[in-house]
Design a protein around this motif. Structure first.
Motif, PDB file in Angstrom:
ATOM      1  N   VAL A 215       0.682  -1.196  -0.001  1.00  0.00           N
ATOM      2  CA  VAL A 215       0.072  -0.021   0.152  1.00  0.00           C
ATOM      3  C   VAL A 215       1.093   1.503   0.431  1.00  0.00           C
ATOM      4  O   VAL A 215       1.892   1.195   0.635  1.00  0.00           O
ATOM      5  N   ARG A 216       0.280   2.679  -0.424  1.00  0.00           N
ATOM      6  CA  ARG A 216       1.270   3.098  -0.550  1.00  0.00           C
ATOM      7  C   ARG A 216       0.275   4.624  -0.299  1.00  0.00           C
ATOM      8  O   ARG A 216      -0.903   4.896  -1.013  1.00  0.00           O
ATOM      9  N   ASN A 217       0.927   5.555   1.002  1.00  0.00           N
ATOM     10  CA  ASN A 217      -0.234   6.655   1.495  1.00  0.00           C
ATOM     11  C   ASN A 217      -1.567   6.491   1.315  1.00  0.00           C
ATOM     12  O   ASN A 217      -2.086   7.577   0.772  1.00  0.00           O
ATOM     13  N   VAL A 218      -2.306   5.844   2.191  1.00  0.00           N
ATOM     14  CA  VAL A 218      -2.965   5.495   2.138  1.00  0.00           C
ATOM     15  C   VAL A 218      -3.967   6.479   3.619  1.00  0.00           C
ATOM     16  O   VAL A 218      -3.067   6.334   4.628  1.00  0.00           O
ATOM     17  N   GLY A 219      -4.671   6.929   3.760  1.00  0.00           N
ATOM     18  CA  GLY A 219      -5.510   7.634   4.721  1.00  0.00           C
ATOM     19  C   GLY A 219      -6.756   7.434   4.299  1.00  0.00           C
ATOM     20  O   GLY A 219      -7.188   7.648   4.020  1.00  0.00           O
ATOM     21  N   PHE A 220      -7.350   7.194   6.219  1.00  0.00           N
ATOM     22  CA  PHE A 220      -8.357   7.242   6.136  1.00  0.00           C
ATOM     23  C   PHE A 220      -8.766   7.403   7.815  1.00  0.00           C
ATOM     24  O   PHE A 220      -7.585   6.646   8.412  1.00  0.00           O
ATOM     25  N   ALA A 221     -10.590   7.641   8.095  1.00  0.00           N
ATOM     26  CA  ALA A 221     -10.581   7.886   9.494  1.00  0.00           C
ATOM     27  C   ALA A 221     -11.838   6.698   9.600  1.00  0.00           C
ATOM     28  O   ALA A 221     -12.875   7.247   8.785  1.00  0.00           O
ATOM     29  N   VAL A 222     -12.441   6.034  10.414  1.00  0.00           N
ATOM     30  CA  VAL A 222     -13.450   5.452  10.509  1.00  0.00           C
ATOM     31  C   VAL A 222     -13.730   6.060  12.266  1.00  0.00           C
ATOM     32  O   VAL A 222     -13.364   5.554  12.804  1.00  0.00           O
ATOM     33  N   ARG A 223     -15.094   5.640  12.626  1.00  0.00           N
ATOM     34  CA  ARG A 223     -16.001   6.586  13.501  1.00  0.00           C
ATOM     35  C   ARG A 223     -16.443   4.836  14.456  1.00  0.00           C
ATOM     36  O   ARG A 223     -16.545   4.059  13.718  1.00  0.00           O
ATOM     37  N   ALA A 224     -16.773   5.069  15.466  1.00  0.00           N
ATOM     38  CA  ALA A 224     -16.848   3.786  15.515  1.00  0.00           C
ATOM     39  C   ALA A 224     -18.637   4.355  15.602  1.00  0.00           C
ATOM     40  O   ALA A 224     -19.063   4.737  15.140  1.00  0.00           O
ATOM     41  N   GLY A 225     -18.610   2.394  15.003  1.00  0.00           N
ATOM     42  CA  GLY A 225     -20.237   2.156  15.009  1.00  0.00           C
ATOM     43  C   GLY A 225     -20.456   2.338  13.299  1.00  0.00           C
ATOM     44  O   GLY A 225     -21.048   1.733  12.767  1.00  0.00           O
ATOM     45  N   GLU A 226     -19.225   2.641  12.740  1.00  0.00           N
ATOM     46  CA  GLU A 226     -19.373   2.541  10.747  1.00  0.00           C
ATOM     47  C   GLU A 226     -19.024   1.222  10.649  1.00  0.00           C
ATOM     48  O   GLU A 226     -18.432   0.660  11.517  1.00  0.00           O
ATOM     49  N   ARG A 227     -19.490   1.714   9.646  1.00  0.00           N
ATOM     50  CA  ARG A 227     -19.495  -0.124   8.797  1.00  0.00           C
ATOM     51  C   ARG A 227     -18.825  -0.124   7.100  1.00  0.00           C
ATOM     52  O   ARG A 227     -19.367   1.374   6.281  1.00  0.00           O
ATOM     53  N   VAL A 228     -17.791   0.050   6.573  1.00  0.00           N
ATOM     54  CA  VAL A 228     -16.867   0.460   5.318  1.00  0.00           C
ATOM     55  C   VAL A 228     -16.221  -0.137   4.892  1.00  0.00           C
ATOM     56  O   VAL A 228     -16.403  -1.182   5.646  1.00  0.00           O
ATOM     57  N   ALA A 229     -16.511  -0.825   3.639  1.00  0.00           N
ATOM     58  CA  ALA A 229     -16.289  -1.234   2.275  1.00  0.00           C
ATOM     59  C   ALA A 229     -14.636  -1.515   1.954  1.00  0.00           C
ATOM     60  O   ALA A 229     -15.194  -0.066   1.540  1.00  0.00           O
ATOM     61  N   VAL A 230     -13.843  -2.466   1.819  1.00  0.00           N
ATOM     62  CA  VAL A 230     -13.097  -1.600   0.996  1.00  0.00           C
ATOM     63  C   VAL A 230     -13.004  -2.896  -0.109  1.00  0.00           C
ATOM     64  O   VAL A 230     -12.721  -4.157   0.229  1.00  0.00           O
ATOM     65  N   LEU A 231     -12.920  -2.086  -0.990  1.00  0.00           N
ATOM     66  CA  LEU A 231     -12.622  -2.860  -1.876  1.00  0.00           C
ATOM     67  C   LEU A 231     -11.857  -2.499  -3.306  1.00  0.00           C
ATOM     68  O   LEU A 231     -10.874  -1.776  -3.129  1.00  0.00           O
ATOM     69  N   GLY A 232     -11.917  -3.422  -4.237  1.00  0.00           N
ATOM     70  CA  GLY A 232     -10.711  -3.004  -4.970  1.00  0.00           C
ATOM     71  C   GLY A 232     -10.217  -4.681  -6.141  1.00  0.00           C
ATOM     72  O   GLY A 232     -10.532  -5.618  -5.492  1.00  0.00           O
ATOM     73  N   PRO A 233      -9.440  -4.202  -7.154  1.00  0.00           N
ATOM     74  CA  PRO A 233      -9.353  -5.888  -7.877  1.00  0.00           C
ATOM     75  C   PRO A 233      -8.348  -6.934  -6.779  1.00  0.00           C
ATOM     76  O   PRO A 233      -7.660  -5.797  -5.817  1.00  0.00           O
ATOM     77  N   ASN A 234      -8.202  -7.693  -7.371  1.00  0.00           N
ATOM     78  CA  ASN A 234      -7.022  -8.550  -6.790  1.00  0.00           C
ATOM     79  C   ASN A 234      -5.628  -7.837  -6.412  1.00  0.00           C
ATOM     80  O   ASN A 234      -4.913  -7.091  -7.549  1.00  0.00           O
ATOM     81  N   GLY A 235      -5.132  -8.103  -6.206  1.00  0.00           N
ATOM     82  CA  GLY A 235      -3.733  -7.396  -5.894  1.00  0.00           C
ATOM     83  C   GLY A 235      -3.442  -5.866  -5.201  1.00  0.00           C
ATOM     84  O   GLY A 235      -2.995  -5.219  -5.410  1.00  0.00           O
ATOM     85  N   SER A 236      -5.049  -5.381  -4.708  1.00  0.00           N
ATOM     86  CA  SER A 236      -4.754  -4.314  -4.837  1.00  0.00           C
ATOM     87  C   SER A 236      -4.357  -3.039  -3.824  1.00  0.00           C
ATOM     88  O   SER A 236      -3.827  -2.351  -3.448  1.00  0.00           O
ATOM     89  N   GLY A 237      -4.111  -4.227  -3.020  1.00  0.00           N
ATOM     90  CA  GLY A 237      -3.639  -3.936  -1.555  1.00  0.00           C
ATOM     91  C   GLY A 237      -4.836  -3.625  -0.024  1.00  0.00           C
ATOM     92  O   GLY A 237      -4.539  -4.056   1.003  1.00  0.00           O
ATOM     93  N   LYS A 238      -6.047  -4.683  -0.095  1.00  0.00           N
ATOM     94  CA  LYS A 238      -6.904  -4.695   0.968  1.00  0.00           C
ATOM     95  C   LYS A 238      -6.231  -5.671   1.686  1.00  0.00           C
ATOM     96  O   LYS A 238      -6.305  -4.587   2.924  1.00  0.00           O
ATOM     97  N   SER A 239      -5.873  -7.043   1.430  1.00  0.00           N
ATOM     98  CA  SER A 239      -5.477  -7.703   3.011  1.00  0.00           C
ATOM     99  C   SER A 239      -4.306  -6.819   3.102  1.00  0.00           C
ATOM    100  O   SER A 239      -4.272  -6.755   4.617  1.00  0.00           O
ATOM    101  N   THR A 240      -3.293  -6.115   2.430  1.00  0.00           N
ATOM    102  CA  THR A 240      -2.565  -5.718   3.829  1.00  0.00           C
ATOM    103  C   THR A 240      -2.790  -4.410   4.596  1.00  0.00           C
ATOM    104  O   THR A 240      -2.493  -4.299   5.344  1.00  0.00           O
ATOM    105  N   LEU A 241      -4.185  -3.901   3.731  1.00  0.00           N
ATOM    106  CA  LEU A 241      -4.543  -2.873   4.918  1.00  0.00           C
ATOM    107  C   LEU A 241      -5.150  -3.519   5.960  1.00  0.00           C
ATOM    108  O   LEU A 241      -4.476  -2.959   6.685  1.00  0.00           O
ATOM    109  N   LEU A 242      -5.505  -4.583   6.057  1.00  0.00           N
ATOM    110  CA  LEU A 242      -6.533  -5.060   6.446  1.00  0.00           C
ATOM    111  C   LEU A 242      -5.461  -5.625   7.962  1.00  0.00           C
ATOM    112  O   LEU A 242      -5.931  -5.230   8.941  1.00  0.00           O
ATOM    113  N   LEU A 243      -4.208  -6.273   7.286  1.00  0.00           N
ATOM    114  CA  LEU A 243      -3.511  -6.711   8.133  1.00  0.00           C
ATOM    115  C   LEU A 243      -2.345  -5.163   9.236  1.00  0.00           C
ATOM    116  O   LEU A 243      -2.637  -6.084  10.403  1.00  0.00           O
ATOM    117  N   HIS A 244      -2.773  -4.488   8.523  1.00  0.00           N
ATOM    118  CA  HIS A 244      -2.267  -3.613   9.561  1.00  0.00           C
ATOM    119  C   HIS A 244      -2.978  -2.705  10.823  1.00  0.00           C
ATOM    120  O   HIS A 244      -2.842  -2.281  11.747  1.00  0.00           O
TER     121      HIS A 244
END
Lengths: 239, 253
Positions: free
Chosen positions: A21-50
């Motif tokens: 992943v590169r230069n990713v920034g966002f914030a999530v509030r308590a109780g929020e529900r967020v989908a992380v989308l993108g094609p294969n190899g886009s960095g979804k799993s890498t982001l979640l592991l952090h």
């Protein structure tokens, strides 16, 4: 209300040099529900592991409930963040389902009696009470998925992070997983290719492409705009 | 998945399954040790230990055919490993097999190896047939086997099935593309599958480790199962120990 998860300038490079992943920034509030989308190899799993301290940033910072995620804070962060992996066989590693579900509470220093009680209660809630003493390899794909969910829910995390929770499930099992997740009150982050599931669970979507965050918008807006979907390499659900 | 359950008689109510796993494990070790200590040619004592094991197999309600089938596999390897003694031990030649001479001393030693191995392996068969693997692990932990060893055994047991499934999938994929004609082709295919399975196992072990860390793993596998060593188990264990002691002692008197 302040952010429960804050990611700023996050970059991660794998040991082989590949940029996850590169230069990713966002914030999530308590109780929020967020989908992380993108094609294969886009960095979804890498982001979640952090978010669980399983990967530590090469650049930038991840904060969970005001804790900066680091080697020192990882155990505390993991008590707040329940992580459901993409492949249930990776998550269910003990000889019986009951032991797997009790693993989290036991590691949190709960006495064995209490850990077993909580594990059985969680399995009962998910309709798996009859599978408690069976080995995970004797379960169906749907049951395995629910059991891996139980291993995380039993520890009452504040945040649920799920990597492709409906992958390789038949329609009924997929529906069951979605219904269970809809009924939860925790903050939810779901990485998925399944846009129907994303729409059913998450009002907000983050879109990753080639390791970068390329969009942060309401899921309905994304799904209703074929041009946006096309631009981000996503495909609208059939029908 | 084509594995037969090792612990098929673990749920059968029997005097054996009512004993504490630690007692059963120690009893098995006692029989194995006793068998190993028997001198060459102690036929009566070997038969006595085998009878003891057969009595436990019967009490555990393991059918004779199943017991024999489970015993045959490991016993075959013992026979294979020890057949060299038939021709290597000096003594009077009994038969000539090509350039080799089977000697009387070799025959007695070979029969003694088999006679000692049979009750020891039989006891192990009774143990694994009547004890669930998690209980066996817990018994090993109670006997102070190092935690990394029991953790590795537990994970290996669980992942063995996943690995077997993976190998089967790879084999099917290879067969579906008509891979590996002839003996050399099959060998090549098998080696390819083994290499792919090994690589995937390595990647899987990384993922499993992450899943463990995510749920608070810090180096020790905690356990749910507390298995008290009750009075009945202690009595049974002492009984087995006494029988083994008497049998082994009698061989040296």
């Amino acid at each position: 209300m302040g952010a429960l998860i804050e990611v700023s300038g996050l970059g991660y490079r794998y040991p082989d040099g590949a940029e996850g992943v590169r230069n990713v920034g966002f914030a999530v509030r308590a109780g929020e529900r967020v989908a992380v989308l993108g094609p294969n190899g886009s960095g979804k799993s890498t982001l979640l592991l952090h978010l669980n301290g399983l990967l530590l940033p090469t650049r930038g910072e991840v904060r969970v409930a005001d804790l900066p995620v680091s080697e020192e804070t990882a155990p505390a962060v993991r008590r707040k963040v329940g992580f459901v992996f993409q492949e249930p066989d990776d998550q269910l590693f003990l000889p019986t389902v009951l032991e797997d579900v009790a693993f989290g509470p036991l590691n949190a220093a709960r006495p064995p009696g209490e850990a077993e009680e909580r594990a059985r209660a969680e399995l009962r809630e998910l309709g798996l009470e009859d599978q408690a003493d069976r080995a995970a390899h004797h379960l169906s794909g749907g049951e395995r998925r629910l059991a891996s969910l139980a291993t995380v829910l039993v520890s009452d995390p504040e945040i649920l992070v799920l990597d492709e929770p409906t992958a390789a499930l038949d329609a009924r099992a997929r529906r069951r997983v979605v219904d269970i997740l809809r009924g939860r009150t925790e903050t939810l982050l779901v990485a998925t290719h399944d846009l129907e599931v994303a729409a059913a669970l998450c009002p907000r979507a983050l879109v990753l492409d080639a390791g970068s965050l390329v969009a942060d918008l309401p899921t309905a807006e994304l799904l209703g705009d074929p041009n946006l979907l096309k631009r981000y390499g996503l495909t609208a659900p059939l029908g | 998945m084509s594995f037969h359950h090792l612990d098929r008689w673990a749920d059968v109510p029997s005097p054996v399954t009512r004993l504490a796993p630690t007692a059963r494990l120690l009893g098995t070790v006692a029989v194995a040790l006793g068998s190993a200590l028997l001198p060459v040619g102690a036929w009566v004592q070997m038969a006595a230990l085998l009878l003891l094991v057969l009595a436990f197999a019967a009490a555990a309600r393991i059918p004779v055919s199943a017991f024999a089938a489970r015993l045959a596999g490991p016993l075959f390897f013992v026979l294979l490993a020890s057949c060299a003694v038939l021709v290597l031990a000096p003594g009077q030649p009994l038969w000539v097999v090509g350039p080799l001479h089977v000697t009387d001393t070799g025959l007695v030693r070979f029969a003694s190896v088999v006679g000692r191995a049979t009750p020891a392996l039989g006891a192990a068969v009774v143990l694994v047939s009547t004890l669930r693997f998690p209980e066996l692990l817990e018994a090993l932990r109670k006997l102070r086997l190092p935690s990394p060893v029991t953790a590795a055994l537990g994970l290996s047991y669980r992942l063995l099935y996943t690995l077997a499934d993976e190998i089967e999938r790879l084999r099917r994929a290879a067969r579906s593309r008509n891979a590996g004609h002839g003996a050399a082709g099959r060998r090549h295919r098998t080696m390819g599958i083994a290499a792919a399975a090994l690589t995937r196992s390595f990647a899987r072990s990384e993922r499993v480790h992450r899943a463990m860390l995510a749920r608070g793993y810090s180096g020790a596998l905690p356990t749910l199962r507390a298995q008290p060593l009750d009075a009945r188990s202690v009595v049974a264990l002492c009984g087995v120990g006494a029988v083994v002691l008497v049998v082994v002692s009698s061989a040296y008197l």
